[in-house]
Design a protein around this motif. Sequence first.
Motif, PDB file in Angstrom:
ATOM      1  N   PRO A  32       0.826  -1.201   0.000  1.00 48.32           N
ATOM      2  CA  PRO A  32       0.000   0.000   0.000  1.00 48.32           C
ATOM      3  C   PRO A  32       0.866   1.258   0.000  1.00 48.32           C
ATOM      4  N   ALA A  33       0.415   2.231  -0.736  1.00 46.02           N
ATOM      5  CA  ALA A  33       1.098   3.522  -0.798  1.00 46.02           C
ATOM      6  C   ALA A  33       0.033   4.602  -0.703  1.00 46.02           C
ATOM      7  N   GLU A  34       0.464   5.784  -0.357  1.00 48.12           N
ATOM      8  CA  GLU A  34      -0.484   6.890  -0.284  1.00 48.12           C
ATOM      9  C   GLU A  34      -1.128   7.060  -1.657  1.00 48.12           C
ATOM     10  N   GLY A  35      -2.417   6.855  -1.720  1.00 45.24           N
ATOM     11  CA  GLY A  35      -3.139   7.012  -2.972  1.00 45.24           C
ATOM     12  C   GLY A  35      -3.142   5.792  -3.863  1.00 45.24           C
ATOM     13  N   GLY A  36      -2.681   4.636  -3.381  1.00 44.24           N
ATOM     14  CA  GLY A  36      -2.718   3.467  -4.251  1.00 44.24           C
ATOM     15  C   GLY A  36      -1.835   2.331  -3.777  1.00 44.24           C
ATOM     16  N   TRP A  37      -1.184   1.696  -4.744  1.00 44.45           N
ATOM     17  CA  TRP A  37      -0.346   0.523  -4.494  1.00 44.45           C
ATOM     18  C   TRP A  37       1.008   0.715  -5.152  1.00 44.45           C
ATOM     19  N   PHE A  38       2.067   0.469  -4.380  1.00 43.73           N
ATOM     20  CA  PHE A  38       3.443   0.659  -4.830  1.00 43.73           C
ATOM     21  C   PHE A  38       4.027  -0.671  -5.298  1.00 43.73           C
ATOM     22  N   LEU A  39       4.656  -0.670  -6.452  1.00 42.42           N
ATOM     23  CA  LEU A  39       5.338  -1.860  -6.955  1.00 42.42           C
ATOM     24  C   LEU A  39       6.652  -2.009  -6.185  1.00 42.42           C
ATOM     25  N   GLU A  49      10.741  -0.422 -11.572  1.00 43.60           N
ATOM     26  CA  GLU A  49      10.856   0.157 -10.237  1.00 43.60           C
ATOM     27  C   GLU A  49       9.958   1.378 -10.076  1.00 43.60           C
ATOM     28  N   ALA A  50       9.579   1.601  -8.820  1.00 45.33           N
ATOM     29  CA  ALA A  50       8.935   2.847  -8.395  1.00 45.33           C
ATOM     30  C   ALA A  50       7.686   3.226  -9.193  1.00 45.33           C
ATOM     31  N   ILE A  51       6.787   2.299  -9.345  1.00 47.09           N
ATOM     32  CA  ILE A  51       5.520   2.592  -9.997  1.00 47.09           C
ATOM     33  C   ILE A  51       4.424   2.551  -8.936  1.00 47.09           C
ATOM     34  N   VAL A  52       3.537   3.531  -8.962  1.00 43.72           N
ATOM     35  CA  VAL A  52       2.390   3.544  -8.055  1.00 43.72           C
ATOM     36  C   VAL A  52       1.127   3.444  -8.897  1.00 43.72           C
ATOM     37  N   PHE A  53       0.273   2.502  -8.542  1.00 42.31           N
ATOM     38  CA  PHE A  53      -0.989   2.283  -9.236  1.00 42.31           C
ATOM     39  C   PHE A  53      -2.128   2.807  -8.376  1.00 42.31           C
ATOM     40  N   ASP A  54      -3.112   3.420  -9.009  1.00 43.48           N
ATOM     41  CA  ASP A  54      -4.270   3.938  -8.275  1.00 43.48           C
ATOM     42  C   ASP A  54      -5.071   2.814  -7.629  1.00 43.48           C
ATOM     43  N   THR A  55      -5.214   1.710  -8.357  1.00 42.23           N
ATOM     44  CA  THR A  55      -6.033   0.592  -7.881  1.00 42.23           C
ATOM     45  C   THR A  55      -5.338  -0.729  -8.193  1.00 42.23           C
ATOM     46  N   LEU A  56      -5.800  -1.786  -7.554  1.00 44.47           N
ATOM     47  CA  LEU A  56      -5.291  -3.118  -7.881  1.00 44.47           C
ATOM     48  C   LEU A  56      -5.674  -3.492  -9.305  1.00 44.47           C
ATOM     49  N   SER A  57      -6.815  -3.017  -9.754  1.00 42.79           N
ATOM     50  CA  SER A  57      -7.249  -3.280 -11.118  1.00 42.79           C
ATOM     51  C   SER A  57      -6.281  -2.666 -12.137  1.00 42.79           C
ATOM     52  N   SER A  58      -5.821  -1.457 -11.881  1.00 40.84           N
ATOM     53  CA  SER A  58      -4.863  -0.836 -12.805  1.00 40.84           C
ATOM     54  C   SER A  58      -3.522  -1.564 -12.759  1.00 40.84           C
ATOM     55  N   ALA A  59      -3.142  -2.093 -11.604  1.00 39.49           N
ATOM     56  CA  ALA A  59      -1.916  -2.892 -11.498  1.00 39.49           C
ATOM     57  C   ALA A  59      -2.070  -4.168 -12.328  1.00 39.49           C
ATOM     58  N   ALA A  60      -3.228  -4.813 -12.251  1.00 39.60           N
ATOM     59  CA  ALA A  60      -3.482  -6.028 -13.028  1.00 39.60           C
ATOM     60  C   ALA A  60      -3.405  -5.741 -14.524  1.00 39.60           C
ATOM     61  N   ASP A  61      -3.973  -4.626 -14.952  1.00 37.29           N
ATOM     62  CA  ASP A  61      -3.911  -4.249 -16.367  1.00 37.29           C
ATOM     63  C   ASP A  61      -2.461  -4.075 -16.811  1.00 37.29           C
ATOM     64  N   TRP A  62      -1.653  -3.426 -15.975  1.00 39.81           N
ATOM     65  CA  TRP A  62      -0.246  -3.202 -16.294  1.00 39.81           C
ATOM     66  C   TRP A  62       0.505  -4.529 -16.401  1.00 39.81           C
ATOM     67  N   VAL A  63       0.268  -5.458 -15.483  1.00 39.02           N
ATOM     68  CA  VAL A  63       0.924  -6.764 -15.530  1.00 39.02           C
ATOM     69  C   VAL A  63       0.545  -7.485 -16.820  1.00 39.02           C
ATOM     70  N   ARG A  64      -0.727  -7.450 -17.184  1.00 36.98           N
ATOM     71  CA  ARG A  64      -1.171  -8.080 -18.445  1.00 36.98           C
ATOM     72  C   ARG A  64      -0.440  -7.470 -19.642  1.00 36.98           C
ATOM     73  N   GLU A  65      -0.312  -6.148 -19.644  1.00 35.34           N
ATOM     74  CA  GLU A  65       0.382  -5.462 -20.739  1.00 35.34           C
ATOM     75  C   GLU A  65       1.852  -5.867 -20.796  1.00 35.34           C
ATOM     76  N   CYS A  66       2.497  -5.981 -19.641  1.00 36.33           N
ATOM     77  CA  CYS A  66       3.907  -6.394 -19.600  1.00 36.33           C
ATOM     78  C   CYS A  66       4.088  -7.782 -20.183  1.00 36.33           C
ATOM     79  N   PHE A  67       3.219  -8.714 -19.794  1.00 38.45           N
ATOM     80  CA  PHE A  67       3.323 -10.083 -20.290  1.00 38.45           C
ATOM     81  C   PHE A  67       2.980 -10.156 -21.772  1.00 38.45           C
ATOM     82  N   ALA A  68       2.000  -9.380 -22.221  1.00 39.97           N
ATOM     83  CA  ALA A  68       1.642  -9.364 -23.643  1.00 39.97           C
ATOM     84  C   ALA A  68       2.794  -8.806 -24.480  1.00 39.97           C
ATOM     85  N   ALA A  69       3.436  -7.745 -24.009  1.00 38.67           N
ATOM     86  CA  ALA A  69       4.563  -7.154 -24.733  1.00 38.67           C
ATOM     87  C   ALA A  69       5.729  -8.136 -24.794  1.00 38.67           C
TER      88      ALA A  69
END
Length: 88
Positions: A32-39, A49-69
Motif C-alpha cells: 500500500p502507498a499513499e493514494g494506491g499501491w506501490f510496486l 521500479e517505483a511505480i504507483v498504481f491507483d487501484t489493484l485493477s490498474s496494477a493487473a492491467d499493467w501486468v497483463r500489458e507487460c506479459f503481452a509485450a
Amino acid sequence: MSFTGVCAATRRASEDAHLVFADQCLAAVLLPAEGGWFLQAGFGPCDHEAIVFDTLSSAADWVRECFAAAASALSAEALNTEGPPARI
C-alpha cells in the motif's frame, strides 16, 4: 491473473500486501502507498521500479500489458531467427 493477500514485514511493523500472479508465476509484489499501491518488486516482464498504481485493477492491467509485450517480443524474435524459407 490473481492476487494473493499477504502480510509484509516493513520497517514500521507489518502491513497488508499483495502477490500478483500471472499464469501461476509470481509477477509482482505490491505494497500500500499513499493514494494506491506501490510496486515493491517486479519479476520477469514486470521488472520495473517505483511505480504507483491507483487501484489493484490498474496494477493487473499493467501486468497483463507487460506479459503481452514480452510474448510479442518473443514471437518477433522467433520469426527473425528462423532464417529464410527453404527453396524447393
